[in-house]
Design a protein around this motif. Structure first.
Motif: not given
Ligand code: HEM
Length: 148
Positions: A35-37, A39-41, A64-66, A68-70, A89-91, A93-95, A103-108
């Motif tokens: 179901d997380l798929l 969310l990526f659009q 790559r972004k993920v 980099l955060v780690i 702030n990153l949280g 954005k995800h909200q 979902s972050f426990s599944t990520v873990g």
């Molecule tokens: C941005 C989804 C987990 C780091 C985004 C975006 C989506 C998304 C849709 C915006 C589009 C994009 O930048 O590609 C998710 C989902 C996750 C997840 C569904 C897992 C359930 C994570 C985790 C990290 C992370 C675990 C890092 C620890 C980032 C960063 C951005 C981002 C750095 C860019 C934020 C910005 O534009 O400033 N994520 N993400 N994401 N995500 Fe995630």
């Protein structure tokens, strides 16, 4: 060895090819929670399958972004609080994109799976423990983004 040393040593083996390892992490994540798929659009386009998502340049950028955060967390083990505001702030954005805190426990779990695949026998219980702790700190900071 200290938990910090275990984290640094194990991350060195992963961070040399971040995208490759990130693909292992997210393949596992989509397996555990398909179901997380949706969310990526990108440009409002949904992916038809995890395979299609895992091949898209925009998604590989997210990987790559993920990573980099780690990487930032691993480089700031001595001063993790300095990342708190960024992570909050990153949280947020995800909200905003519809991610649920749970979902972050599944990520873990997927992160541990990837580390185990990459490190093999070097993924000792101590290394596992150290990563659970570090990931917990990162998630706790990101979770604050859901609270405000
Ligand atoms: C941005 C989804 C987990 C780091 C985004 C975006 C989506 C998304 C849709 C915006 C589009 C994009 O930048 O590609 C998710 C989902 C996750 C997840 C569904 C897992 C359930 C994570 C985790 C990290 C992370 C675990 C890092 C620890 C980032 C960063 C951005 C981002 C750095 C860019 C934020 C910005 O534009 O400033 N994520 N993400 N994401 N995500 Fe995630």
């Amino acid at each position: 060895r200290t938990q910090r040393a275990l984290i640094r040593e194990s991350w060195r083996r992963v961070s040399g090819s971040p995208v490759q390892h990130g693909v292992v992490l997210f393949s596992r994540l989509f397996e555990l929670d398909p179901d997380l798929l949706p969310l990526f659009q990108y440009n409002c386009k949904r992916f038809a399958s995890p395979q299609e998502c895992l091949a898209a340049p925009e998604f590989l950028d997210h990987i790559r972004k993920v990573m980099l955060v780690i990487d930032a967390a691993v480089s700031h083990l001595e001063d993790l609080p300095c990342l708190e505001e960024y992570l909050c702030n990153l949280g947020k954005k995800h909200q905003a994109v519809g991610v649920k805190v749970e979902s972050f426990s599944t990520v873990g779990e997927s992160l541990l799976y990837m580390l185990e695949k990459c490190l093999g026998a070097a993924f000792s219980p101590d290394v596992r423990e150290a990563w659970i702790k570090l990931y917990g700190v990162v998630v706790k900071a990101m979770q604050r983004g859901w609270e405000v």
